[in-house]
Design a protein around this motif. Structure first.
Motif, PDB file in Angstrom:
ATOM      1  N   ASP A  83       0.862  -1.195  -0.150  1.00 20.93           N
ATOM      2  CA  ASP A  83      -0.096   0.070  -0.139  1.00 20.93           C
ATOM      3  C   ASP A  83       0.830   1.116   0.025  1.00 20.93           C
ATOM      4  O   ASP A  83       0.320   2.387  -0.008  1.00 20.93           O
ATOM      5  CB  ASP A  83      -0.865   0.001   1.178  1.00 20.93           C
ATOM      6  N   ILE A  84       2.273   1.132   0.022  1.00 23.49           N
ATOM      7  CA  ILE A  84       3.202   2.141  -0.113  1.00 23.49           C
ATOM      8  C   ILE A  84       3.936   1.954  -1.262  1.00 23.49           C
ATOM      9  O   ILE A  84       4.515   0.990  -1.546  1.00 23.49           O
ATOM     10  CB  ILE A  84       4.062   2.238   1.114  1.00 23.49           C
ATOM     11  N   ILE A  85       4.061   3.207  -2.236  1.00 31.09           N
ATOM     12  CA  ILE A  85       5.065   3.292  -3.078  1.00 31.09           C
ATOM     13  C   ILE A  85       6.293   3.758  -3.052  1.00 31.09           C
ATOM     14  O   ILE A  85       6.442   4.958  -2.502  1.00 31.09           O
ATOM     15  CB  ILE A  85       4.284   4.230  -4.467  1.00 31.09           C
ATOM     16  N   PHE A  86       7.408   3.051  -3.167  1.00 33.71           N
ATOM     17  CA  PHE A  86       8.404   3.660  -2.907  1.00 33.71           C
ATOM     18  C   PHE A  86       9.400   4.119  -4.294  1.00 33.71           C
ATOM     19  O   PHE A  86       9.532   3.096  -5.044  1.00 33.71           O
ATOM     20  CB  PHE A  86       9.608   2.487  -2.275  1.00 33.71           C
ATOM     21  N   LYS A  87       9.697   5.477  -3.999  1.00 41.41           N
ATOM     22  CA  LYS A  87      10.377   5.879  -5.343  1.00 41.41           C
ATOM     23  C   LYS A  87      11.553   5.101  -5.727  1.00 41.41           C
ATOM     24  O   LYS A  87      11.905   4.660  -7.034  1.00 41.41           O
ATOM     25  CB  LYS A  87      10.689   7.267  -5.272  1.00 41.41           C
ATOM     26  N   ASP A  88      12.520   4.799  -4.761  1.00 41.04           N
ATOM     27  CA  ASP A  88      13.605   4.119  -5.018  1.00 41.04           C
ATOM     28  C   ASP A  88      14.492   4.312  -6.408  1.00 41.04           C
ATOM     29  O   ASP A  88      14.738   3.345  -7.123  1.00 41.04           O
ATOM     30  CB  ASP A  88      13.301   2.604  -5.097  1.00 41.04           C
ATOM     31  N   GLU A  89      14.846   5.567  -6.649  1.00 39.62           N
ATOM     32  CA  GLU A  89      15.755   6.137  -7.590  1.00 39.62           C
ATOM     33  C   GLU A  89      16.998   5.595  -7.941  1.00 39.62           C
ATOM     34  O   GLU A  89      17.412   5.511  -9.131  1.00 39.62           O
ATOM     35  CB  GLU A  89      15.351   7.666  -7.883  1.00 39.62           C
ATOM     36  N   LEU A 106       4.803   4.458   9.401  1.00 37.80           N
ATOM     37  CA  LEU A 106       4.623   4.640   7.886  1.00 37.80           C
ATOM     38  C   LEU A 106       3.337   3.610   7.508  1.00 37.80           C
ATOM     39  O   LEU A 106       2.607   4.190   6.820  1.00 37.80           O
ATOM     40  CB  LEU A 106       5.902   4.338   7.386  1.00 37.80           C
ATOM     41  N   ASN A 107       3.381   2.491   8.148  1.00 34.83           N
ATOM     42  CA  ASN A 107       2.146   1.622   7.703  1.00 34.83           C
ATOM     43  C   ASN A 107       0.929   2.142   8.076  1.00 34.83           C
ATOM     44  O   ASN A 107      -0.023   1.880   7.522  1.00 34.83           O
ATOM     45  CB  ASN A 107       2.538   0.293   8.428  1.00 34.83           C
ATOM     46  N   VAL A 113      -3.752   7.218   4.818  1.00 38.18           N
ATOM     47  CA  VAL A 113      -3.948   8.127   3.350  1.00 38.18           C
ATOM     48  C   VAL A 113      -5.264   7.362   2.412  1.00 38.18           C
ATOM     49  O   VAL A 113      -5.900   7.983   1.765  1.00 38.18           O
ATOM     50  CB  VAL A 113      -2.668   8.045   2.674  1.00 38.18           C
ATOM     51  N   MET A 114      -5.109   5.847   2.422  1.00 29.76           N
ATOM     52  CA  MET A 114      -6.229   5.265   1.583  1.00 29.76           C
ATOM     53  C   MET A 114      -7.626   5.698   2.092  1.00 29.76           C
ATOM     54  O   MET A 114      -8.518   5.736   1.105  1.00 29.76           O
ATOM     55  CB  MET A 114      -5.725   3.742   1.703  1.00 29.76           C
ATOM     56  N   ASN A 115      -7.669   5.684   3.420  1.00 33.56           N
ATOM     57  CA  ASN A 115      -9.186   6.184   4.155  1.00 33.56           C
ATOM     58  C   ASN A 115      -9.331   7.587   3.753  1.00 33.56           C
ATOM     59  O   ASN A 115     -10.599   7.754   3.331  1.00 33.56           O
ATOM     60  CB  ASN A 115      -9.288   5.786   5.560  1.00 33.56           C
ATOM     61  N   GLN A 116      -8.594   8.536   3.520  1.00 33.89           N
ATOM     62  CA  GLN A 116      -8.664   9.967   3.363  1.00 33.89           C
ATOM     63  C   GLN A 116      -9.232  10.233   1.856  1.00 33.89           C
ATOM     64  O   GLN A 116      -9.921  10.775   1.500  1.00 33.89           O
ATOM     65  CB  GLN A 116      -7.465  11.000   3.872  1.00 33.89           C
ATOM     66  N   TRP A 117      -8.231   9.282   1.132  1.00 34.04           N
ATOM     67  CA  TRP A 117      -8.611   9.834  -0.506  1.00 34.04           C
ATOM     68  C   TRP A 117      -8.437   8.170  -0.997  1.00 34.04           C
ATOM     69  O   TRP A 117      -7.544   7.816  -1.518  1.00 34.04           O
ATOM     70  CB  TRP A 117      -7.349  10.468  -1.163  1.00 34.04           C
ATOM     71  N   PRO A 118      -9.715   7.569  -1.588  1.00 36.83           N
ATOM     72  CA  PRO A 118      -9.786   6.449  -1.905  1.00 36.83           C
ATOM     73  C   PRO A 118      -9.247   6.287  -3.373  1.00 36.83           C
ATOM     74  O   PRO A 118      -9.360   7.184  -4.088  1.00 36.83           O
ATOM     75  CB  PRO A 118     -11.257   6.042  -2.004  1.00 36.83           C
ATOM     76  N   GLY A 119      -8.424   5.363  -3.402  1.00 36.55           N
ATOM     77  CA  GLY A 119      -7.528   5.268  -4.688  1.00 36.55           C
ATOM     78  C   GLY A 119      -6.317   5.887  -4.733  1.00 36.55           C
ATOM     79  O   GLY A 119      -5.267   5.759  -5.728  1.00 36.55           O
ATOM     80  N   ILE A 148       7.879  12.029   1.966  1.00 35.41           N
ATOM     81  CA  ILE A 148       6.712  11.421   1.509  1.00 35.41           C
ATOM     82  C   ILE A 148       5.869  12.235   0.573  1.00 35.41           C
ATOM     83  O   ILE A 148       5.665  13.766   0.895  1.00 35.41           O
ATOM     84  CB  ILE A 148       5.725  10.846   2.735  1.00 35.41           C
ATOM     85  N   THR A 149       5.027  11.839  -0.121  1.00 38.64           N
ATOM     86  CA  THR A 149       4.088  12.513  -1.030  1.00 38.64           C
ATOM     87  C   THR A 149       2.893  11.572  -1.341  1.00 38.64           C
ATOM     88  O   THR A 149       2.775  10.491  -0.552  1.00 38.64           O
ATOM     89  CB  THR A 149       4.478  13.054  -2.499  1.00 38.64           C
ATOM     90  N   THR A 150       1.589  12.067  -1.916  1.00 39.15           N
ATOM     91  CA  THR A 150       0.720  11.146  -2.138  1.00 39.15           C
ATOM     92  C   THR A 150       1.087  10.553  -3.544  1.00 39.15           C
ATOM     93  O   THR A 150       1.946  11.055  -4.260  1.00 39.15           O
ATOM     94  CB  THR A 150      -0.479  11.797  -2.050  1.00 39.15           C
ATOM     95  N   SER A 151       0.391   9.387  -3.974  1.00 36.02           N
ATOM     96  CA  SER A 151       0.820   8.913  -5.219  1.00 36.02           C
ATOM     97  C   SER A 151       0.422   9.596  -6.468  1.00 36.02           C
ATOM     98  O   SER A 151       1.056   9.620  -7.335  1.00 36.02           O
ATOM     99  CB  SER A 151       0.163   7.423  -5.414  1.00 36.02           C
ATOM    100  N   ASP A 152      -0.429  10.614  -6.277  1.00 36.20           N
ATOM    101  CA  ASP A 152      -0.975  11.377  -7.377  1.00 36.20           C
ATOM    102  C   ASP A 152      -0.147  12.663  -7.306  1.00 36.20           C
ATOM    103  O   ASP A 152      -0.604  13.555  -8.267  1.00 36.20           O
ATOM    104  CB  ASP A 152      -2.534  11.468  -7.293  1.00 36.20           C
ATOM    105  N   ARG A 153       0.558  12.822  -6.439  1.00 37.24           N
ATOM    106  CA  ARG A 153       1.632  14.046  -6.508  1.00 37.24           C
ATOM    107  C   ARG A 153       0.888  15.323  -6.395  1.00 37.24           C
ATOM    108  O   ARG A 153       1.056  16.339  -6.806  1.00 37.24           O
ATOM    109  CB  ARG A 153       2.558  14.185  -7.423  1.00 37.24           C
ATOM    110  N   ASP A 154      -0.509  15.361  -5.655  1.00 41.76           N
ATOM    111  CA  ASP A 154      -1.308  16.462  -5.748  1.00 41.76           C
ATOM    112  C   ASP A 154      -0.798  17.387  -4.573  1.00 41.76           C
ATOM    113  O   ASP A 154      -1.093  16.910  -3.426  1.00 41.76           O
ATOM    114  CB  ASP A 154      -2.809  16.043  -5.477  1.00 41.76           C
TER     115      ASP A 154
END
Length: 415
Positions: A83-89, A106-107, A113-119, A148-154
């Protein structure tokens, strides 16, 4: 509003007593459904708590860089949460490595985050750093910090994301840039990671017969010197320890008065002070965290000649390390330790609210004393934080504003 908060807190505590029973506390899964609360986004460049990251009230001091070849590398654990995206550049998996405390927070944040913004998922752009990309004493080098950021980078979500990180339990959260939020945690072995409110075991109390007794040796049935709501000296029952640890080494504040008395207690413990005002109002007491006491303020000291408490000026404050810590609770909710009046409570800044919350414990003690008065005093209780105290802390984090809770908090579960 405070009255309703008190009623709600006591009501929930009593419900916990009924559902949990008096013999044992809840497991980790108990009460996970949190009371809804309004989230206030952090402002750009705001950090919580409002102290420097590497101070005792936040994530604590830098302890040295961890490399793959160092002995401390075993302190790091990988996080494979899907449920976490790691950039791992760097493509080395370094961003997934972190301390267990950081991983737990973090977990927890990922779920929020998923509860606050579904998807939408939580995204980690920086974790453990082994390549020297940060300042020399960055907590990224110890696996104690993540960006950290959100996956949509909003970016419009980042203020709320910062607040969610605070609620998830990170020890320091900083809305550092328009591109990310910086979060960090205390070291696993840090004394700051377990604060609560305690005295060293060598501190002394005065019994009703006038003898002195070490705090660590208190037993149920002992009657110790305390004070009533007006500051008059009385003697009341010692009930129990809400925290008892004979071996843990902690940092304590030592508050020394002009007349030579010294009280030693943890930063989050409440101590009674007097306002610096006229003699008519001088005896009014208010309880503040030990870490907030300043030289020049007045604490209440037992005057043996007059057999009463007198306000005495604080001369200096310093810290000491002690092995062993004990948090005694009396029926009155106050206790005179090393001749200085202190609250029995800690972590929550409101002494009266804490005393309300312990009402079921006092009731249980009264019933037990009435029913089993012929039995000898019980022996020392088990080590660790009492389960009831854990429940109180959890309820406090749900019901109270974060500013009402000391930044060092307490250890709800053993680490």
């Amino acid at each position: 509003m405070l009255l309703w908060t008190k009623i709600a807190l006591v009501g929930l505590i009593c419900l916990s007593l009924v559902s949990s029973g008096m013999g044992c506390g809840p497991g980790r899964g108990y009460g996970r459904r949190r009371h809804p609360k309004k989230l206030t986004p952090l402002a750009y460049k705001q950090f919580i708590p409002n102290v420097a990251e590497k101070t005792l009230g936040a994530s604590g001091k830098y302890e040295g860089k961890i490399t793959r070849n160092s002995e401390r590398f075993k302190e790091l654990t990988p996080n494979y949460n899907t449920d976490i995206i790691f950039k791992d550049e760097e493509n080395t998996g370094a961003d997934r490595l972190m301390t267990q405390r950081c991983k737990d927070k973090l977990n927890s944040l990922a779920i929020s985050v998923m509860n606050q913004w579904p998807g939408v998922k939580l995204r980690v752009t920086e974790g453990w750093d082994e390549d020297g990309h940060h300042l020399e004493d960055s907590l990224h080098y110890e696996g104690r910090a993540v960006d950290i950021t959100t996956s949509d980078r909003d970016k419009s979500k980042y203020g709320t994301l910062s607040r969610l990180a605070v609620e998830a339990g990170f020890d320091w959260v900083y809305y550092e840039s328009k591109a990310h939020i910086h979060c960090s945690v205390k070291a696993e072995n840090s004394v700051a990671a377990k604060s609560g409110g305690c005295f060293p075991g060598s501190s002394t109390v005065t019994l009703q017969d006038g003898t002195k007794k070490a705090v660590k040796d208190l037993r149920s049935g002992d009657r110790v010197m305390t004070a009533d709501d007006d500051g008059n000296v009385i003697y009341t029952d010692f009930i129990m320890f809400i925290d008892r640890d004979s071996t843990l080494r902690r940092i304590f504040y030592v508050i020394e008065t002009d007349s030579g008395q010294k009280i030693t207690l943890t930063a989050a413990h409440l101590l009674f002070v007097s306002p610096n005002s006229s003699s008519e109002t001088e005896k009014r007491m208010s309880a503040i965290f030990a870490s907030q006491v300043q030289p020049g303020q007045k604490v209440f000291v037992f005057d043996a000649e007059r057999s009463r408490l007198e306000p005495v000026t604080v001369k200096r404050i310093y810290t000491q390390s002690h092995e062993g810590s004990f948090a005694p609770v009396t029926a009155q909710g106050t206790i005179v330790v090393d001749q200085v009046l202190a609250s029995c409570y800690a972590v929550i800044e409101d002494h009266d609210l804490a005393h309300w919350a312990l009402a079921p414990v006092r009731l249980a003690h009264w019933v037990s004393s009435f029913l089993f008065s012929s039995q000898p005093p019980s022996s020392a209780q088990n080590e660790g934080v009492h389960w009831y105290s854990k429940i109180l802390y959890q309820l406090g984090t749900w019901l109270l504003d974060s500013h009402s809770i000391h930044p060092l908090g307490m250890s709800v579960y053993p680490s």
